[in-house]
Design an enzyme around this catalytic site. Structure first.
Site, PDB file in Angstrom:
ATOM      1  N   GLY A 105     -36.216  54.676 -10.354  1.00 52.16           N
ATOM      2  CA  GLY A 105     -35.032  55.459 -10.667  1.00 52.16           C
ATOM      3  C   GLY A 105     -33.861  54.550 -10.965  1.00 52.16           C
ATOM      4  N   PRO A 106     -32.789  55.161 -11.503  1.00 51.25           N
ATOM      5  CA  PRO A 106     -31.636  54.373 -11.903  1.00 51.25           C
ATOM      6  C   PRO A 106     -31.019  53.644 -10.715  1.00 51.25           C
ATOM      7  CG  PRO A 106     -31.364  56.687 -12.531  1.00 51.25           C
ATOM      8  CD  PRO A 106     -32.603  56.599 -11.729  1.00 51.25           C
ATOM      9  N   SER A 107     -30.362  52.542 -11.014  1.00 51.14           N
ATOM     10  CA  SER A 107     -29.702  51.742  -9.992  1.00 51.14           C
ATOM     11  C   SER A 107     -28.624  52.570  -9.272  1.00 51.14           C
ATOM     12  CB  SER A 107     -29.096  50.524 -10.671  1.00 51.14           C
ATOM     13  OG  SER A 107     -28.221  49.878  -9.820  1.00 51.14           O
ATOM     14  N   GLY A 111     -30.331  55.215  -4.548  1.00 48.25           N
ATOM     15  CA  GLY A 111     -30.590  55.341  -3.113  1.00 48.25           C
ATOM     16  C   GLY A 111     -31.926  54.776  -2.667  1.00 48.25           C
ATOM     17  N   THR A 151     -32.895  51.506  -2.093  1.00 43.67           N
ATOM     18  CA  THR A 151     -32.763  50.527  -1.009  1.00 43.67           C
ATOM     19  C   THR A 151     -32.354  51.225   0.283  1.00 43.67           C
ATOM     20  OG1 THR A 151     -32.160  48.824  -2.592  1.00 43.67           O
ATOM     21  CG2 THR A 151     -31.595  48.391  -0.306  1.00 43.67           C
ATOM     22  N   GLU A 194     -37.797  45.292  -5.040  1.00 44.46           N
ATOM     23  CA  GLU A 194     -37.682  44.504  -6.264  1.00 44.46           C
ATOM     24  C   GLU A 194     -37.976  43.040  -5.965  1.00 44.46           C
ATOM     25  OE1 GLU A 194     -34.439  45.514  -8.686  1.00 44.46           O
ATOM     26  OE2 GLU A 194     -34.431  47.595  -8.025  1.00 44.46           O
TER      27      GLU A 194
HETATM   28  P1  ADP Z   1     -30.558  51.555  -5.252  1.00 44.79           P
HETATM   29  O1  ADP Z   1     -31.317  50.657  -4.364  1.00 44.79           O
HETATM   30  O2  ADP Z   1     -31.324  52.756  -5.689  1.00 44.79           O
HETATM   31  O3  ADP Z   1     -30.000  50.835  -6.431  1.00 44.79           O
HETATM   32  P2  ADP Z   1     -28.805  51.825  -2.999  1.00 44.79           P
HETATM   33  O4  ADP Z   1     -29.629  52.528  -1.995  1.00 44.79           O
HETATM   34  O5  ADP Z   1     -28.615  50.382  -2.832  1.00 44.79           O
HETATM   35  O6  ADP Z   1     -29.335  52.154  -4.456  1.00 44.79           O
HETATM   36  O7  ADP Z   1     -27.366  52.506  -3.003  1.00 44.79           O
HETATM   37  C1  ADP Z   1     -27.186  53.892  -3.046  1.00 44.79           C
HETATM   38  C2  ADP Z   1     -25.728  54.215  -2.906  1.00 44.79           C
HETATM   39  O8  ADP Z   1     -25.289  53.896  -1.611  1.00 44.79           O
HETATM   40  C3  ADP Z   1     -24.838  53.454  -3.872  1.00 44.79           C
HETATM   41  O9  ADP Z   1     -23.919  54.381  -4.413  1.00 44.79           O
HETATM   42  C4  ADP Z   1     -24.108  52.454  -3.010  1.00 44.79           C
HETATM   43  O10 ADP Z   1     -22.798  52.323  -3.450  1.00 44.79           O
HETATM   44  C5  ADP Z   1     -24.144  53.066  -1.626  1.00 44.79           C
HETATM   45  N1  ADP Z   1     -24.303  52.053  -0.580  1.00 44.79           N
HETATM   46  C6  ADP Z   1     -25.302  51.156  -0.467  1.00 44.79           C
HETATM   47  N2  ADP Z   1     -25.182  50.414   0.647  1.00 44.79           N
HETATM   48  C7  ADP Z   1     -24.064  50.854   1.280  1.00 44.79           C
HETATM   49  C8  ADP Z   1     -23.400  50.506   2.495  1.00 44.79           C
HETATM   50  N3  ADP Z   1     -23.861  49.546   3.312  1.00 44.79           N
HETATM   51  N4  ADP Z   1     -22.271  51.180   2.797  1.00 44.79           N
HETATM   52  C9  ADP Z   1     -21.801  52.147   2.014  1.00 44.79           C
HETATM   53  N5  ADP Z   1     -22.375  52.532   0.870  1.00 44.79           N
HETATM   54  C10 ADP Z   1     -23.502  51.909   0.492  1.00 44.79           C
HETATM   55 MG    MG Z   2     -31.610  48.551  -4.533  1.00 41.64          MG
END
Ligand code: ADP
Ligand code: MG
Length: 576
Positions: A369-371, A374, A376, A501
Site C-alpha cells: 500500500g501507499p507510503s 500504516g 510499519t 522493507e
Molecule cells: P507506512 O509504514 O505504511 O509507510 P507508517 O505506519 O509508518 O506508514 O505511518 C502511518 C502514519 O502514522 C503516518 O501518517 C505517520 O505520520 C504516522 N506515524 C508514524 N509513526 C508515528 C509516531 N511515532 N508518532 C506519531 N505518528 C506516527
Molecule cells: Mg513504513
C-alpha cells in the site's frame, strides 16, 4: 482533599533512596559538634585576651584553644566526608532508579521526549538533589545552631550590645530574601535551559552525517550559539546576584563591626565590659552573619532541588512495561489474528481503522500500500511497542497483551529497513540481549552468519567476530548490517518474523544476497513482510492492501490484480 506540602514529593524521593541514615546522622552530628566547638573558641579567646591584663599568659588556656581548633578540624573533616559520601550514594541511588525506569518505559514516552533532555535529567538534576543533601542542608542546620548559640552566649555576656548587633539581622533578611527568590527563579530557568541545550547538542551529533550532507553547519552553529547565549545570560544573571550578595554582606558586616567597636569601645573605656568580651563579640558576629548568607543559598538550592525533583519524579512515576508479567506461551503453530484493530498515536487522528486479518502458521503474508498508510504501525502493534486503541490482536485464541512481553518478544523477530546496531563487536551484536551470551560458541555464531550470507565479509575483517562496528554500526555497509540483523534473527530462531522493507535501501547486488538470506530465514516461520518488490509479493500466500489506515483488499497477487483497481495500478507503478 488534603493539600500536599510543596516539599513532600522532595522528601519522599530522598527517603526512597535509602540513604545510609547512620552515616548521615553521624555526619550531621559531627558538623553540629564542629559548630558548637566553634562557639566555644571566642569564649576561650575572651579569657585569653582578658588574661593579658593580668600580666602572665595562661599556657593551659592557649593549649585548650589549640586543642579545640585541632579537634574541630578533625571532626569537621569527618563530617565533610560522611555527608559527601551520603550525597554521592544518594545520587547513585537516584540514577539507578531512573535508569531502571527509563529502559522500561514504553516506546510512546520516547516518541514525546527528546532523549538528550532525559539524559540531562539523569545526569544534572540528580546532582542538584545531591548538593542540597550533602552541602546546603547541613550548612543550614549548623547555621541555625551557630546563630542560636552565639546569640544566647552574647545575651548572657552583654545583652545591650547583643541587641545592637541583632539590629543587623532584619536588615540582612530584608536583602537576602528577595535576592534568594530571584536566584531560585534563575536557577530553575538555568536547569531547563541546560536540559534543552543537552538535547540539541545530542540531536545534532547523532545525525552528524545528515548535518554535513545538508551543509547545515552554519545553521547548527547558529542554533548552538543561541543555546549557549541563553545559558550565558542565565549564568550572568546568577553572577550579578552573587555580585550583589557579597558586597552587601560585606557592607553590613562592616557597619555592625564599626557599631560594635564604637559602642563596645565606650563600654570598655567605662569599665562596663572587658576587652576580651569585645573581641569575643566581634568573633561571634561572624558566626551570626555568615550563616544568614548561607541561608539565602539554602533556600535557592531548595527551590532548585524542588524543580529537579519534580522532573525526576515525573519520570519515576511513568508506568513501565511489565515485561515479565503474563502468560508464557509457545507460539509455534498458532495463527495471528487482528480483530477490529484501530490505533492512533495521539488520540486525534486514527492511523489504523478497524483492521481484521489472519496469518496462518507458516504463511508468508505481505502488506502493501501507499507510503504512510500504516504498515510499519502494524508491526509496532505486533512488537507491542504500542497497544491497539480498539480491538485485539490474538495468537491462537489468546490476546497477545495477555502474554508476558518477554516471552512474546523472544519468539518474534524484526528485521527492519535500517537494521539498528549497538556499538560493540559483531559478536556483541549477534548475541545482544540473549541471556547466555558468553556461552554461545563461535561455531554457533559462524553457523548463523553463514545462513545469513554474512560469513564471507566477517571473515575478511582481520578481527573476525571481534570486529568493532562503531556507533550504530557506522563501520559496516547497509547490506552488511542487514545480514548481521538476519544472522541475529537466525540465532534467536523466532516463530514469527517481521520484515519491514528489509531490502529497500540496498544496492542490487547486496539486495540479491540479502533477499536469499531472508528467504532462507522465512522458511517454516509465520512471516509478515512489508514489501516493495514485486517478486516478494508474488510469492506471498496472501497480500493485504492498506490505504490510509484501512484494509481495502486481500488475496493473492493474481486475485488482487483482478479485483482491486488501486492494487493493479500500485503493482504496475510501485513494484518493480
Ligand atoms: P507506512 O509504514 O505504511 O509507510 P507508517 O505506519 O509508518 O506508514 O505511518 C502511518 C502514519 O502514522 C503516518 O501518517 C505517520 O505520520 C504516522 N506515524 C508514524 N509513526 C508515528 C509516531 N511515532 N508518532 C506519531 N505518528 C506516527
Ligand atoms: Mg513504513
Amino acid at each position: 482533599m488534603k493539600k500536599q506540602h510543596p516539599l513532600k514529593p522532595f522528601f519522599s524521593l530522598i527517603l526512597s533512596t535509602n540513604i545510609p541514615r547512620a552515616a548521615f546522622i553521624i555526619g550531621l552530628a559531627a558538623s553540629i559538634l564542629t559548630t558548637i566547638a566553634g562557639l566555644i573558641v571566642p569564649l576561650l579567646t575572651k579569657q585569653l585576651v582578658d588574661g593579658f591584663s593580668v600580666s602572665s599568659l595562661s599556657f593551659s588556656l592557649a593549649a585548650a584553644i589549640g586543642a579545640a581548633f585541632i579537634i574541630q578540624a578533625i571532626v569537621s573533616g569527618l563530617s565533610t566526608y560522611l555527608l559527601s559520601a551520603v550525597g554521592q550514594k544518594m545520587v547513585a541511588s537516584l540514577r539507578e532508579q531512573m535508569w531502571r525506569k527509563l529502559i522500561r518505559l514504553p516506546v510512546p514516552f520516547f516518541d514525546q521526549t527528546a532523549s538528550g533532555q532525559t539524559v540531562s535529567r539523569v545526569v544534572n538534576d540528580t546532582s542538584v538533589v545531591k548538593e542540597l543533601v550533602s552541602n546546603y542542608f547541613p550548612q543550614f542546620v549548623t547555621g541555625i545552631i551557630s546563630i542560636v548559640g552565639a546569640v544566647a552566649i552574647l545575651l548572657v555576656m552583654d545583652w545591650r550590645m547583643t541587641l545592637v548587633m541583632l539590629l543587623s539581622v532584619p536588615v540582612t533578611m530584608l536583602i537576602m530574601i528577595p535576592l534568594g527568590r530571584r536566584m531560585a527563579k534563575i536557577s530553575r530557568g538555568l536547569q531547563d535551559e541546560t536540559a534543552a541545550f543537552t538535547g540539541d547538542v545530542q540531536q545534532t551529533l547523532s545525525e552528524i552525517r545528515l548535518m554535513k550532507a545538508s551543509n547545515a553547519e552554519q545553521l547548527e552553529e547558529k542554533q548552538g550559539f543561541n543555546g549557549i547565549e541563553r545559558l550565558l545570560q542565565y549564568g550572568l544573571k546568577e553572577a550579578r546576584i552573587f555580585a550583589l550578595i557579597s558586597p552587601l554582606m560585606y557592607l553590613i558586616v562592616m557597619a555592625v563591626i564599626v557599631m560594635i567597636i564604637t559602642y563596645g569601645g565606650m563600654r570598655v573605656a567605662s569599665g562596663a565590659m572587658t576587652t576580651g568580651a569585645l573581641v569575643a563579640f566581634l568573633l561571634y558576629l561572624f558566626q551570626i552573619i555568615m550563616p544568614i548568607t548561607s541561608f539565602a543559598m539554602f533556600f535557592t538550592q531548595l527551590q532548585k532541588a524542588k524543580g529537579a525533583t519534580e522532573r525526576i519524579i515525573e519520570i519515576l512515576n511513568q508506568p513501565p512495561e511489565e515485561t515479565r508479567k503474563g502468560i508464557v506461551l509457545d507460539i509455534a503453530n498458532k495463527s495471528v489474528r487482528f480483530v477490529h484493530v484501530s490505533f492512533s498515536y495521539d488520540e486525534e487522528e486514527p492511523v489504523l481503522k478497524d483492521i481484521s486479518l489472519e496469518a496462518r502458521p507458516g504463511e508468508m503474508v505481505a502488506f502493501a500500500g501507499p507510503s504512510g498508510g500504516g504498515k510499519t504501525t502494524m508491526f509496532g502493534l505486533l512488537e507491542r511497542f504500542y497497544e491497539p486503541t480498539e480491538g485485539e490482536i490474538y495468537i491462537g485464541n489468546i490476546p497477545i497483551r495477555d502474554l508476558s512481553m518477554e516471552s512474546w518478544r523472544s519468539q518474534i523477530g524484526y528485521v527492519s529497513q535500517d537494521s539498528p546496531m549497538m556499538a560493540g563487536t559483531i559478536r556483541d551484536n549477534l548475541c545482544y540481549g540473549l541471556e547466555n551470551a558468553e556461552a554461545i560458541s563461535d561455531d554457533q555464531l559462524w553457523k548463523v552468519a553463514e545462513m545469513a550470507y554474512a560469513d564471507q565479509f566477517i571473515k575478511e575483517f582481520p578481527q573476525g567476530l571481534k570486529t568493532e562496528i562503531g556507533e550504530r554500526g557506522v563501520r559496516l555497509s547497509g547490506g552488511q548490517r542487514q545480514r548481521i540483523a538476519i544472522a541475529r534473527a537466525f540465532l534467536r530462531d523466532p516463530k514469527i518474523l517481521m520484515m519491514d522493507e528489509a531490502t529497500a535501501s540496498l544496492d542490487s547486488q547486496s539486495e540479491g544476497i540479502v533477499q536469499q538470506a531472508l528467504t532462507r530465514l522465512m522458511e517454516g516461520r509465520t512471516t509478515f513482510v512489508i514489501a516493495h518488490r514485486l517478486s516478494t509479493i508474488v510469492e506471498a500466500d496472501r497480500i493485504f492492501f492498506i490505504e490510509k489506515g484501512e484494509l481495502t483488499g486481500s488475496g493473492t497477487h493474481e486475485e488482487l490484480i483482478q479485483s482491486h483497481e488501486l492494487y493493479r495500478q500500485f503493482a504496475e507503478q510501485q513494484l518493480t
